[in-house]
Design a protein around this motif. Sequence first.
Motif, PDB file in Angstrom:
ATOM      1  N   SER A 161       0.843  -1.186   0.000  1.00  0.00           N
ATOM      2  CA  SER A 161       0.000   0.000   0.000  1.00  0.00           C
ATOM      3  C   SER A 161       0.881   1.239   0.000  1.00  0.00           C
ATOM      4  N   GLY A 162       0.285   2.400  -0.211  1.00  0.00           N
ATOM      5  CA  GLY A 162       1.067   3.619  -0.253  1.00  0.00           C
ATOM      6  C   GLY A 162       0.216   4.849  -0.040  1.00  0.00           C
ATOM      7  N   VAL A 163       0.849   5.866   0.535  1.00  0.00           N
ATOM      8  CA  VAL A 163       0.253   7.192   0.669  1.00  0.00           C
ATOM      9  C   VAL A 163       1.119   8.135  -0.153  1.00  0.00           C
ATOM     10  N   HIS A 164       0.503   8.932  -1.028  1.00  0.00           N
ATOM     11  CA  HIS A 164       1.255   9.741  -1.985  1.00  0.00           C
ATOM     12  C   HIS A 164       0.735  11.172  -1.977  1.00  0.00           C
ATOM     13  N   VAL A 165       1.658  12.138  -2.045  1.00  0.00           N
ATOM     14  CA  VAL A 165       1.298  13.555  -2.020  1.00  0.00           C
ATOM     15  C   VAL A 165       2.048  14.285  -3.124  1.00  0.00           C
ATOM     16  N   ALA A 166       1.308  15.047  -3.938  1.00  0.00           N
ATOM     17  CA  ALA A 166       1.915  15.859  -4.995  1.00  0.00           C
ATOM     18  C   ALA A 166       1.308  17.253  -4.953  1.00  0.00           C
ATOM     19  N   ARG A 167       2.119  18.238  -5.375  1.00  0.00           N
ATOM     20  CA  ARG A 167       1.636  19.613  -5.434  1.00  0.00           C
ATOM     21  C   ARG A 167       2.393  20.362  -6.515  1.00  0.00           C
ATOM     22  N   GLY A 168       1.661  21.132  -7.323  1.00  0.00           N
ATOM     23  CA  GLY A 168       2.296  21.975  -8.328  1.00  0.00           C
ATOM     24  C   GLY A 168       3.133  21.210  -9.333  1.00  0.00           C
ATOM     25  N   GLY A 169       2.703  20.016  -9.709  1.00  0.00           N
ATOM     26  CA  GLY A 169       3.433  19.230 -10.689  1.00  0.00           C
ATOM     27  C   GLY A 169       4.638  18.492 -10.144  1.00  0.00           C
ATOM     28  N   GLU A 170       4.785  18.451  -8.835  1.00  0.00           N
ATOM     29  CA  GLU A 170       5.923  17.774  -8.202  1.00  0.00           C
ATOM     30  C   GLU A 170       5.426  16.687  -7.262  1.00  0.00           C
ATOM     31  N   TYR A 171       5.989  15.484  -7.425  1.00  0.00           N
ATOM     32  CA  TYR A 171       5.681  14.398  -6.500  1.00  0.00           C
ATOM     33  C   TYR A 171       6.526  14.613  -5.248  1.00  0.00           C
ATOM     34  N   LEU A 172       5.886  15.132  -4.184  1.00  0.00           N
ATOM     35  CA  LEU A 172       6.619  15.559  -3.000  1.00  0.00           C
ATOM     36  C   LEU A 172       7.036  14.411  -2.104  1.00  0.00           C
ATOM     37  N   ALA A 173       6.074  13.565  -1.745  1.00  0.00           N
ATOM     38  CA  ALA A 173       6.372  12.556  -0.733  1.00  0.00           C
ATOM     39  C   ALA A 173       5.418  11.380  -0.838  1.00  0.00           C
ATOM     40  N   GLY A 174       5.945  10.222  -0.519  1.00  0.00           N
ATOM     41  CA  GLY A 174       5.136   9.022  -0.438  1.00  0.00           C
ATOM     42  C   GLY A 174       5.740   8.082   0.584  1.00  0.00           C
ATOM     43  N   PHE A 175       4.908   7.203   1.137  1.00  0.00           N
ATOM     44  CA  PHE A 175       5.422   6.244   2.103  1.00  0.00           C
ATOM     45  C   PHE A 175       4.503   5.041   2.187  1.00  0.00           C
ATOM     46  N   GLU A 176       5.066   3.927   2.658  1.00  0.00           N
ATOM     47  CA  GLU A 176       4.300   2.716   2.903  1.00  0.00           C
ATOM     48  C   GLU A 176       3.723   2.826   4.306  1.00  0.00           C
ATOM     49  N   PRO A 177       2.402   2.799   4.455  1.00  0.00           N
ATOM     50  CA  PRO A 177       1.821   3.027   5.784  1.00  0.00           C
ATOM     51  C   PRO A 177       2.219   1.988   6.822  1.00  0.00           C
ATOM     52  N   ASP A 178       2.608   0.776   6.391  1.00  0.00           N
ATOM     53  CA  ASP A 178       3.055  -0.233   7.344  1.00  0.00           C
ATOM     54  C   ASP A 178       4.491  -0.015   7.790  1.00  0.00           C
ATOM     55  N   ALA A 179       5.246   0.770   7.018  1.00  0.00           N
ATOM     56  CA  ALA A 179       6.648   1.019   7.371  1.00  0.00           C
ATOM     57  C   ALA A 179       7.027   2.447   6.997  1.00  0.00           C
ATOM     58  N   PRO A 180       6.362   3.437   7.578  1.00  0.00           N
ATOM     59  CA  PRO A 180       6.609   4.822   7.164  1.00  0.00           C
ATOM     60  C   PRO A 180       8.009   5.328   7.475  1.00  0.00           C
ATOM     61  N   ASP A 181       8.701   4.705   8.418  1.00  0.00           N
ATOM     62  CA  ASP A 181      10.047   5.154   8.767  1.00  0.00           C
ATOM     63  C   ASP A 181      11.107   4.622   7.814  1.00  0.00           C
ATOM     64  N   PHE A 182      10.758   3.623   7.010  1.00  0.00           N
ATOM     65  CA  PHE A 182      11.767   2.970   6.186  1.00  0.00           C
ATOM     66  C   PHE A 182      11.496   3.075   4.688  1.00  0.00           C
ATOM     67  N   MET A 183      10.224   3.120   4.289  1.00  0.00           N
ATOM     68  CA  MET A 183       9.892   3.150   2.871  1.00  0.00           C
ATOM     69  C   MET A 183       9.345   4.526   2.523  1.00  0.00           C
ATOM     70  N   ARG A 184      10.206   5.374   1.942  1.00  0.00           N
ATOM     71  CA  ARG A 184       9.847   6.738   1.580  1.00  0.00           C
ATOM     72  C   ARG A 184      10.215   6.995   0.127  1.00  0.00           C
ATOM     73  N   TRP A 185       9.422   7.867  -0.507  1.00  0.00           N
ATOM     74  CA  TRP A 185       9.690   8.249  -1.893  1.00  0.00           C
ATOM     75  C   TRP A 185       9.443   9.737  -2.043  1.00  0.00           C
ATOM     76  N   GLY A 186       9.811  10.292  -3.208  1.00  0.00           N
ATOM     77  CA  GLY A 186       9.495  11.666  -3.536  1.00  0.00           C
ATOM     78  C   GLY A 186      10.665  12.618  -3.415  1.00  0.00           C
TER      79      GLY A 186
END
Length: 223
Positions: free
Chosen positions: A103-128
Motif C-alpha cells: 500500500s502507499g500514501v502519496h502527495v503531490a503539489r504543483g506538478g511535483e511528486y513531494l512525498a510518499g510512504f508505505e503506511p506499514d513502514a513509514p520510517d523505512f519506505m519513503r519516496w518523492g
Amino acid sequence: MNSRFDWFPTWLKQHLLLTLTVLSAPDPSRLLATFGSRDCDRGVLSLREAYDIDETTVRLGAADGWTYAVEHRSTTAADSGFLERLTSDGSLAVTLCFTPTISGVHVARGGEYLAGFEPDAPDFMRWGSAPRALDPQIQEAGFGHEDLLPRGAACASFLQLLTDVALTPAMLEDPLPCATLPVLPGTRRTAEPNPADPARIPLMPGALLPEGSQGTGGGTARL
C-alpha cells in the motif's frame, strides 16, 4: 488519536483493492481528463454496482470545494507521473492506495511528486523529492502506533490533516458519476499508470456531478 475513522480498517478488509485520490480543485474535469476519459459514460453508480462491471472504472465525487476519485480495482492514481500531471496547474493531490500486497500514501503539489510512504513502514519506505517533509503530519496521524490507531485509520487521519476532508463510508460507497478507464496498448490497469496526457484531452466546462452526489468534508489545504 482520531477515533472517527475506526470504521475504515474493517472496511478495507472487506475491499481488497482501493485507490482514493483527493484533489484541491472544485471541478472534476481535470481528474477525469488525467485518467484519460472524456465523460462519465457509465452514468451514476454505487460502489457495489461498479463492482458488477467487467471493465475498469473510476467514480468521481465532490467534498466542499475538493474533488475525489475512487478506483476499486486499479492503482492508476498511485503513480508519481500521474500525480505530477494532475497537479501541474498548482493544485494539491493526496492518494491513498491499498492492495493485498503493498500500500502507499502519496502527495503531490504543483506538478511535483513531494512525498510518499508505505503506511506499514513509514520510517523505512519513503519516496518523492521531499520524503521527510510530512513527518509532523505522519506522526500526528498516528502511524507507528497501531495498538492505538490501526493503519487504515491513520491513513484517513493523515488525509484529513492535509486536506480537511473527513473520509466517510458514503464517499466511497454512495452513487457517483462513473467513467470507464481506457485501455492503452501495452498497459495493465492494476500495475501500470495510464500515460494519457491531459493536455491532449479537452477539459469539459462546468461540473460533471449531478445534484445529490456531494460528499462530506472540505476546507483549505494545510500543506
